[in-house]
Motif scaffolding. Structure first.
Motif, PDB file in Angstrom:
ATOM      1  N   ALA A  91       0.840  -1.192   0.000  1.00 59.52           N
ATOM      2  CA  ALA A  91       0.000   0.000   0.000  1.00 59.52           C
ATOM      3  C   ALA A  91       0.875   1.243   0.000  1.00 59.52           C
ATOM      4  CB  ALA A  91      -0.923   0.012   1.220  1.00 59.52           C
ATOM      5  N   TYR A  92       0.312   2.308  -0.519  1.00 59.47           N
ATOM      6  CA  TYR A  92       0.938   3.622  -0.373  1.00 59.47           C
ATOM      7  C   TYR A  92       0.027   4.446   0.516  1.00 59.47           C
ATOM      8  CZ  TYR A  92       3.089   8.103  -1.251  1.00 59.47           C
ATOM      9  OH  TYR A  92       3.726   9.304  -1.088  1.00 59.47           O
ATOM     10  N   GLY A  93       0.592   4.993   1.567  1.00 57.41           N
ATOM     11  CA  GLY A  93      -0.225   5.736   2.495  1.00 57.41           C
ATOM     12  C   GLY A  93       0.632   6.363   3.555  1.00 57.41           C
ATOM     13  N   SER A  94       0.107   6.478   4.741  1.00 60.69           N
ATOM     14  CA  SER A  94       0.842   7.175   5.793  1.00 60.69           C
ATOM     15  C   SER A  94       0.678   6.488   7.120  1.00 60.69           C
ATOM     16  CB  SER A  94       0.368   8.623   5.902  1.00 60.69           C
ATOM     17  OG  SER A  94       1.007   9.256   6.987  1.00 60.69           O
ATOM     18  N   LEU A  95       1.796   6.080   7.698  1.00 64.12           N
ATOM     19  CA  LEU A  95       1.868   5.765   9.118  1.00 64.12           C
ATOM     20  C   LEU A  95       2.548   6.928   9.830  1.00 64.12           C
ATOM     21  CD1 LEU A  95       3.018   2.051   8.982  1.00 64.12           C
ATOM     22  CD2 LEU A  95       0.897   2.870   9.969  1.00 64.12           C
ATOM     23  N   SER A  96       3.605   7.402   9.220  1.00 66.93           N
ATOM     24  CA  SER A  96       4.348   8.560   9.712  1.00 66.93           C
ATOM     25  C   SER A  96       4.942   9.225   8.486  1.00 66.93           C
ATOM     26  CB  SER A  96       5.437   8.129  10.677  1.00 66.93           C
ATOM     27  OG  SER A  96       6.254   9.215  11.050  1.00 66.93           O
ATOM     28  N   GLY A  97       4.277  10.216   7.968  1.00 63.18           N
ATOM     29  CA  GLY A  97       4.663  10.743   6.676  1.00 63.18           C
ATOM     30  C   GLY A  97       4.083   9.863   5.587  1.00 63.18           C
ATOM     31  N   ASN A  98       4.624   9.964   4.387  1.00 65.23           N
ATOM     32  CA  ASN A  98       4.124   9.165   3.271  1.00 65.23           C
ATOM     33  C   ASN A  98       5.076   8.005   3.015  1.00 65.23           C
ATOM     34  OD1 ASN A  98       1.732  10.659   1.780  1.00 65.23           O
ATOM     35  ND2 ASN A  98       3.117  12.182   2.641  1.00 65.23           N
ATOM     36  N   ASP A  99       4.558   6.801   3.070  1.00 59.10           N
ATOM     37  CA  ASP A  99       5.390   5.616   2.992  1.00 59.10           C
ATOM     38  C   ASP A  99       4.757   4.562   2.112  1.00 59.10           C
ATOM     39  OD1 ASP A  99       7.149   6.472   5.300  1.00 59.10           O
ATOM     40  OD2 ASP A  99       5.224   6.311   6.326  1.00 59.10           O
ATOM     41  N   VAL A 100       5.615   3.643   1.651  1.00 57.75           N
ATOM     42  CA  VAL A 100       5.118   2.375   1.152  1.00 57.75           C
ATOM     43  C   VAL A 100       4.938   1.478   2.373  1.00 57.75           C
ATOM     44  CG1 VAL A 100       5.684   0.293  -0.134  1.00 57.75           C
ATOM     45  CG2 VAL A 100       6.164   2.525  -1.114  1.00 57.75           C
ATOM     46  N   ILE A 101       3.771   0.898   2.484  1.00 55.26           N
ATOM     47  CA  ILE A 101       3.440   0.055   3.623  1.00 55.26           C
ATOM     48  C   ILE A 101       3.235  -1.363   3.111  1.00 55.26           C
ATOM     49  CG2 ILE A 101       1.867  -0.260   5.570  1.00 55.26           C
ATOM     50  CD1 ILE A 101       0.924   2.673   4.939  1.00 55.26           C
ATOM     51  N   HIS A 102       3.763  -2.342   3.815  1.00 57.18           N
ATOM     52  CA  HIS A 102       3.500  -3.713   3.393  1.00 57.18           C
ATOM     53  C   HIS A 102       3.284  -4.600   4.607  1.00 57.18           C
ATOM     54  CE1 HIS A 102       7.732  -5.271   4.161  1.00 57.18           C
ATOM     55  NE2 HIS A 102       7.907  -3.969   4.221  1.00 57.18           N
ATOM     56  N   ALA A 103       2.379  -5.542   4.455  1.00 58.94           N
ATOM     57  CA  ALA A 103       2.038  -6.415   5.565  1.00 58.94           C
ATOM     58  C   ALA A 103       1.368  -7.663   5.027  1.00 58.94           C
ATOM     59  CB  ALA A 103       1.118  -5.716   6.554  1.00 58.94           C
ATOM     60  N   ALA A 104       1.563  -8.779   5.711  1.00 55.93           N
ATOM     61  CA  ALA A 104       0.932 -10.023   5.297  1.00 55.93           C
ATOM     62  C   ALA A 104      -0.574  -9.969   5.486  1.00 55.93           C
ATOM     63  CB  ALA A 104       1.517 -11.200   6.074  1.00 55.93           C
ATOM     64  N   SER A 105      -1.029  -9.179   6.448  1.00 54.25           N
ATOM     65  CA  SER A 105      -2.453  -9.064   6.726  1.00 54.25           C
ATOM     66  C   SER A 105      -2.858  -7.600   6.679  1.00 54.25           C
ATOM     67  CB  SER A 105      -2.785  -9.636   8.108  1.00 54.25           C
ATOM     68  OG  SER A 105      -4.106  -9.301   8.488  1.00 54.25           O
ATOM     69  N   VAL A 106      -4.016  -7.340   6.105  1.00 55.24           N
ATOM     70  CA  VAL A 106      -4.489  -5.959   6.070  1.00 55.24           C
ATOM     71  C   VAL A 106      -4.802  -5.431   7.461  1.00 55.24           C
ATOM     72  CG1 VAL A 106      -5.413  -6.084   3.747  1.00 55.24           C
ATOM     73  CG2 VAL A 106      -6.848  -6.751   5.662  1.00 55.24           C
ATOM     74  N   SER A 107      -4.929  -6.300   8.420  1.00 52.71           N
ATOM     75  CA  SER A 107      -5.267  -5.849   9.773  1.00 52.71           C
ATOM     76  C   SER A 107      -4.026  -5.419  10.553  1.00 52.71           C
ATOM     77  CB  SER A 107      -5.992  -6.967  10.540  1.00 52.71           C
ATOM     78  OG  SER A 107      -5.147  -8.091  10.665  1.00 52.71           O
ATOM     79  N   THR A 108      -2.845  -5.569   9.972  1.00 52.76           N
ATOM     80  CA  THR A 108      -1.613  -5.207  10.674  1.00 52.76           C
ATOM     81  C   THR A 108      -0.690  -4.430   9.752  1.00 52.76           C
ATOM     82  OG1 THR A 108      -0.651  -7.355  10.084  1.00 52.76           O
ATOM     83  CG2 THR A 108      -1.692  -7.177  12.247  1.00 52.76           C
ATOM     84  N   PHE A 109      -1.087  -3.259   9.342  1.00 58.80           N
ATOM     85  CA  PHE A 109      -0.227  -2.410   8.526  1.00 58.80           C
ATOM     86  C   PHE A 109       0.823  -1.757   9.419  1.00 58.80           C
ATOM     87  CE2 PHE A 109      -3.465  -1.907   4.979  1.00 58.80           C
ATOM     88  CZ  PHE A 109      -2.666  -2.558   4.050  1.00 58.80           C
TER      89      PHE A 109
END
Length: 823
Positions: free
Chosen positions: A80-98
């Motif tokens: 995913a592209y979005g924001s946890l802290s600033g703008n980042d590429v986010i990746h996770a095995a489960s959508v419930s744990t980005f």
């Protein structure tokens, strides 16, 4: 009495079949809400949404994608592209744990997450500035006992780069036998170019190795050139799989021109070219080998009562004769002869030589003088001498390891050289060895090149002898390769990009929002600056997306106000042809186009069109049945329109975002009907939908867009038990009963129903001027047909069936009929 079969369970819904197959009074469905018509003989409630919440993470999503690869945990991962802290590429095995992220991306407010997967490697882009490469490294670099990075996924900038510690340490002359010839006088340059991902060749860098052999010392030398390179594994780019070695030689000028370099070798930096160590090698100064022979063991040994030094009369010995020299044979195997003196071959470039085995019979005791001689055997494939090494336990093809780099240690000194010829068990080396003597064990190591390490620093050694030129660098002279396309597609070995920002050699940038760029074949991150095509019209607007129709070898270019086509029949760009559609329609935004088994659907300002597999644009919008709803959404703004193909239902789901709690669905198998079948899916305000994606099991995931912190992630699919509560609506269009000037009697409706929810029927008469709600049809676990009394006169009618919101999906309509009679 006459019966109008609104829904026949043996045929399916009468919505838009060919008119000759229908009762002329039968209409079609005016509204299908939260219902599927995917199974013969029934209308059923759609699957319910299942709400997933991120585990305490506030995530601002702007785009996402399901990446499937066998090396991933669970064989798939969300990107995913979005924001946890600033703008980042986010990746996770489960959508419930980005929770895992890759930071450092330049902030981008809006755009489309563009993804391209080639050979298990993911390239993604979000706008001009946020570009990343994601790949799995599971192959050991260098050799088994050398650098072995752990198997892992790695994120990099999309543009491949040299390691910063990649340096040319030296280019030296290694002594060799005079038979190899003198070193050419002149100026020699070498460069090593990385191959990324197994296919992409980097550009020439500024570094180089250089040697001047015009001085008198070098001019008198015999030898081979040895290149030494150094790098640090802490700085190694794991995308590098090979190195191409280039050479530039000029006998008179010291000028160095990239265009003059020629490739001379390709070496693997992975275990493909791992070195071989042999500990039972034997120097052949007193050994001859001929693989073509099958001698009887010790057939050529001394026999008699005397000795080789002091023979008696009639004693017999065997002598190996070559040129003007000879040596006594002490013993032999099926293919070797052991001699009592060194073979002093004059021409040390020999790899094989002719010889004779001579039988000598002593005629006078104490000496071989005057002995009679007869030839016992001859050969033309003899190998031996101080520059040949016998490998008794090896077996090679002819010249299989020719030009490999060789090293061995003799009397505490490392000796370097090159293998310039080999047969199945013998190698000829570039520098003669004098110890140990013939028959003694010698340990050697050889490979196309050799590595030695000190800590994390690696020294690479590669020798050049007899290597032919294999062609110039395909991108010699290219000065700018940094391109950042917003939209891309991999096709025919190239990556095509639309709406691109190019970084020039002076680090300035230039945007080409309406131009198509493309890479070299198999060079997916190399964008030559002159590989660019402009759209045929200057009124097309900015580029919005790319799709491919393989059946007609055509690339579709979507612009804001137009559509262009690029025919690519061959790899040569001179054979390509580009043209634009004569119709002034374009793509409203990058998310509003989707490829399906029947073609490509895209949203324009006028409506939704289909480009079929023949490249034809539908003559009218396939969205005409929902014309009012579509234009209302257009008036509200098209910047958030999106479309996705849902394989489980063979539907395209369109989100117009005028009301983000609803999605319109088109059954793709009905696009050629007179009236394509549309349905609508609705849900509550707690399940806002802005983005969607399909996973590897064809389940559909619905996310809210990056307008507020993530509050819900919903998924839907046949294998999911949802927690949503939804109702359903089925309404027919108005159906005429005969002449519009006369009223006709509507006696009753008959509805087949099975499910846990009651149905409330409503009859609409005379174009809606009159309506009448009927008694609800009770829930029925086993299914039954209910009669609904109407007994009204009308020129036309419509029937609506509504079920209240519930979590249950056991809700089916198995048949609808209307009984009518004359006035």
């Amino acid at each position: 009495m006459p019966v109008i079969p609104i829904f026949d369970p043996t045929k399916g819904m009468f919505t838009a079949a060919d008119q000759q197959d229908l009762d002329p009074r039968a209409g079609f469905a005016d509204l299908i809400e939260n219902l599927y018509l995917d199974r013969p003989g029934k209308i059923r409630k759609r699957d319910m949404l299942d709400n997933w919440l991120p585990s305490g993470n506030a995530v601002l999503l702007k785009g996402f994608f399901r990446f499937v690869d066998e090396n991933l945990t669970g064989n798939a991962e969300w990107i995913a592209y979005g924001s946890l802290s600033g703008n980042d590429v986010i990746h996770a095995a489960s959508v419930s744990t980005f929770t895992s992220r890759v930071s450092g991306l330049t902030q981008v407010a809006t755009g489309k997450l563009d993804t391209t997967v080639v050979a298990g490697k993911l390239r993604l882009a979000f706008g001009y500035t946020s570009h990343r490469w994601y790949g799995y490294n599971d192959i050991n670099d260098f050799f088994q006992d050398q650098y072995q990075p752990s198997s892992a996924w790695a994120w990099q900038t999309r543009q491949p780069s040299y390691p910063s510690t990649f340096t040319y340490t030296s280019l030296t002359l290694v002594d060799a036998n005079s038979g190899l010839g003198e070193v050419a006088l002149g100026y020699s340059y070498y460069k090593a170019v990385p191959i990324f991902d197994g296919v992409q060749e980097g550009l020439f860098a500024t570094g180089r190795a250089f040697i001047d052999t015009t001085d008198t010392i070098a001019a008198a030398a015999f030898g081979v050139l040895m290149l030494k390179m150094t790098f640090d594994s802490d700085d190694w780019n794991k995308r590098i799989t090979h190195l191409n070695i280039y050479r530039n030689f000029d006998s008179t000028s010291a000028d160095d021109d990239d265009a003059l370099y020629q490739k001379v070798d390709t070496i693997s930096v992975r275990n493909d070219d791992a070195p071989t160590t042999i500990t039972d090698a034997q120097v052949m100064n007193r050994l001859l080998y001929d693989k073509s022979k099958s001698w009887s063991v010790n057939a050529y040994v001394f026999s008699g009562t005397g000795s080789l030094g002091t023979p008696d009369v009639d004693d017999i010995k065997y002598v190996l004769v070559w040129g003007v020299s000879d040596a006594d044979i002490l013993s032999n195997t099926a293919k070797t002869l052991t001699l009592n003196t060194d073979m002093n071959l004059l021409d040390k470039s020999f790899t094989r030589f002719a010889y004779t085995i001579s039988k000598r019979v002593c005629t006078s005791g104490g000496t071989w003088v005057g002995a009679t001689a007869t030839n016992e055997d001859t050969g033309t494939n003899g190998w031996g001498g101080w520059w040949a090494i016998y490998l008794p336990t090896s077996s090679f093809g002819e010249d299989e390891i020719k030009y490999n780099t060789l090293q061995y240690n003799t009397e505490g000194t490392d000796v370097w050289g090159v293998i310039y010829a080999n047969t199945d068990k013998v190698i000829s080396i570039s520098k003669e060895t004098t110890v140990p003597v013939s028959g003694s064990g010698l340990s050697i190591i050889y490979a196309k090149y050799l590595y030695f390490k000190t800590g994390t620093v690696y020294d690479l050694y590669w020798c050049d002898y007899g290597r032919l030129n294999k062609g110039a660098h395909p991108l010699a002279g290219v000065t700018s390769i940094t391109s950042a396309p917003k939209y891309s597609v991999f096709w025919k070995g190239r990556l095509f990009g639309l709406n691109t920002r190019v970084t020039k050699a002076d680090n300035t940038t230039e945007d080409f929002p309406d131009a198509l760029v493309y890479t070299e074949v198999n060079q997916l991150d190399v964008w030559p600056a002159d590989f660019q095509l402009q759209q045929p019209t200057d009124q097309g607007g900015i580029g919005q997306g790319l799709e491919v129709i393989e059946e007609i070898e055509t690339l579709i270019l979507f612009f804001r106000n137009s559509i262009s086509f690029l025919k690519v029949p061959q790899a040569d760009p001179d054979s390509w042809r580009m043209w634009s559609s004569t119709r002034a329609i374009g793509l409203v935004n990058p998310d509003a186009v989707v490829k399906t088994p029947v073609g490509i659907f895209f949203c324009s300002d006028e409506g939704i069109y289909l480009i079929d597999k023949g490249g034809r644009i539908s003559s009218r919008p396939v969205s005409f049945p929902i014309y009012d709803s579509y234009l209302s959404a257009v008036d509200a703004g098209v910047t958030k329109f999106s479309a996705i193909y849902y394989p489980q239902q063979r539907q395209v789901w369109f989100n117009f975002l005028a009301s983000p709690t609803e999605i319109w669905a088109l059954d793709i198998d009905t696009v050629n009907w007179d009236v394509p079948r549309w349905s609508k899916n609705t849900w509550g305000s707690s399940r806002l939908v802005h983005l969607s994606a399909v996973d590897e099991s064809n389940k559909l995931y619905l996310f809210n867009y990056g307008v507020s912190l993530l509050s819900c992630i919903n998924r839907i699919g046949s294998s999911i038990t949802g927690d949503e509560s939804a109702g359903t609506t089925f309404r027919t269009s108005y159906m005429a009963l005969g002449s519009m000037q006369r009223k006709h009697l509507i006696r009753r409706a008959i509805v087949g129903h099975k499910g846990a929810q009651a149905i409330t029927p409503t009859v609409y008469l005379n174009d809606g001027a009159e309506s009448e709600a009927k008694t609800a049809i009770a829930a029925s676990a086993n299914g039954e047909h209910k009669k609904i009394k109407i007994k009204r006169y009308a020129r036309n009618f419509a029937l609506q069936l509504v079920s209240a919101a519930a979590t249950s999906i056991v809700h089916e309509i198995t048949g609808i009929e209307m009984e009518v009679g004359d006035e």
